[in-house]
Design a protein around this motif. Structure first.
Motif, short mmCIF file in Angstrom:
data_model
loop_
_atom_site.label_atom_id
_atom_site.label_comp_id
_atom_site.label_asym_id
_atom_site.label_seq_id
_atom_site.Cartn_x
_atom_site.Cartn_y
_atom_site.Cartn_z
N PRO A 242 0.82 -1.22 0.00
CA PRO A 242 0.00 0.00 0.00
C PRO A 242 0.85 1.26 0.00
N GLY A 243 0.54 2.16 -0.92
CA GLY A 243 1.25 3.42 -0.99
C GLY A 243 2.62 3.37 -1.65
N LYS A 244 2.99 2.20 -2.15
CA LYS A 244 4.31 2.05 -2.77
C LYS A 244 4.16 1.62 -4.23
N GLU A 245 5.24 1.81 -4.97
CA GLU A 245 5.24 1.39 -6.36
C GLU A 245 5.40 -0.12 -6.46
N ARG A 246 4.96 -0.65 -7.59
CA ARG A 246 5.13 -2.08 -7.84
C ARG A 246 6.61 -2.35 -8.06
N GLU A 247 7.15 -3.33 -7.34
CA GLU A 247 8.59 -3.60 -7.43
C GLU A 247 8.87 -5.03 -7.89
N PHE A 248 10.01 -5.18 -8.51
CA PHE A 248 10.46 -6.46 -9.04
C PHE A 248 10.85 -7.40 -7.91
N VAL A 249 10.38 -8.64 -8.01
CA VAL A 249 10.73 -9.67 -7.04
C VAL A 249 11.66 -10.71 -7.66
N ALA A 250 11.24 -11.29 -8.78
CA ALA A 250 12.03 -12.36 -9.39
C ALA A 250 11.59 -12.56 -10.83
N CYS A 251 12.48 -13.16 -11.61
CA CYS A 251 12.19 -13.46 -13.01
C CYS A 251 12.87 -14.77 -13.37
N ILE A 252 12.23 -15.50 -14.26
CA ILE A 252 12.85 -16.69 -14.84
C ILE A 252 12.65 -16.62 -16.34
N ARG A 253 13.78 -16.72 -17.05
CA ARG A 253 13.73 -16.57 -18.50
C ARG A 253 13.15 -17.80 -19.19
N LYS B 67 9.22 -11.44 -25.15
CA LYS B 67 10.48 -10.91 -25.64
C LYS B 67 11.65 -11.42 -24.80
N TYR B 68 12.76 -11.65 -25.47
CA TYR B 68 14.00 -12.03 -24.77
C TYR B 68 14.84 -10.77 -24.66
N ILE B 69 14.88 -10.20 -23.45
CA ILE B 69 15.53 -8.91 -23.26
C ILE B 69 16.43 -8.95 -22.04
N ALA B 70 17.20 -7.89 -21.89
CA ALA B 70 18.09 -7.80 -20.73
C ALA B 70 17.40 -7.18 -19.52
N ALA B 71 16.47 -6.25 -19.76
CA ALA B 71 15.87 -5.48 -18.66
C ALA B 71 14.73 -6.23 -18.00
N VAL B 72 15.01 -7.36 -17.40
CA VAL B 72 13.95 -8.21 -16.88
C VAL B 72 13.33 -7.64 -15.60
N ARG B 73 13.96 -6.65 -14.98
CA ARG B 73 13.43 -6.09 -13.73
C ARG B 73 12.44 -4.95 -13.98
N ASP B 74 12.29 -4.52 -15.21
CA ASP B 74 11.44 -3.38 -15.54
C ASP B 74 10.02 -3.86 -15.78
N LYS B 75 9.10 -3.40 -14.97
CA LYS B 75 7.71 -3.86 -15.09
C LYS B 75 7.10 -3.45 -16.43
N ARG B 76 7.66 -2.46 -17.08
CA ARG B 76 7.14 -2.04 -18.39
C ARG B 76 7.46 -3.06 -19.48
N GLU B 77 8.33 -4.01 -19.18
CA GLU B 77 8.72 -5.02 -20.16
C GLU B 77 7.89 -6.30 -20.03
N TYR B 78 6.78 -6.22 -19.31
CA TYR B 78 5.89 -7.36 -19.17
C TYR B 78 4.52 -6.97 -19.72
#
Length: 125
Positions: free
Chosen positions: A41-52, A101-112
């Motif tokens: 609550p009150g915070k931005e959505r943040e990256f937790v984990a990714c699996i390619r 997409k196969y990209i490097a910026a996997v932590r960016d929520k805009r890439e999902y």
């Protein structure tokens, strides 16, 4: 259209564990990069984990510090997030996300491109 449905959230005491699941449908699951994000609550959505896709290479948010493990089962079209040693600051809505997409910026929520509805995780003292 890809649909993602999370499950496994709930209330747990500090130090406890939860296993989140995300079931995907409507696409070729093995070809998707899968991620977990969270939003308190009150915070931005943040990256937790990714699996390619393909390599199953993983990446984690800096706060994870070895406590969480992401995995995937392509036969079941499902991605998991095993969370151990949970802390009250882990309390948030956890979202599953996917993109082809196969990209490097996997932590960016805009890439999902695809997102689930989220599952609540609450960690009490």
């Amino acid at each position: 259209q890809v649909q993602l449905v999370e499950s496994g959230g709930g209330l747990v005491q500090a130090g406890g564990s939860l296993r989140l699941s995300c079931a995907a449908s409507g696409g070729v699951f093995s070809g998707f990069r899968m991620g977990w994000f969270r939003q308190a609550p009150g915070k931005e959505r943040e990256f937790v984990a990714c699996i390619r896709q393909g390599t199953s290479e993983t990446d984690y948010g800096d706060f994870v510090k070895g406590r969480f493990t992401i995995s995937r089962d392509n036969a079941k079209n499902t991605v998991y997030l095993q969370m151990n040693n949970l802390k009250p600051e882990d309390t948030a809505v956890y979202y599953c996300a996917a993109d082809s997409k196969y990209i490097a910026a996997v932590r960016d929520k805009r890439e999902y491109n695809f997102w689930g509805q989220g599952t609540q995780v609450t960690v009490s003292l």
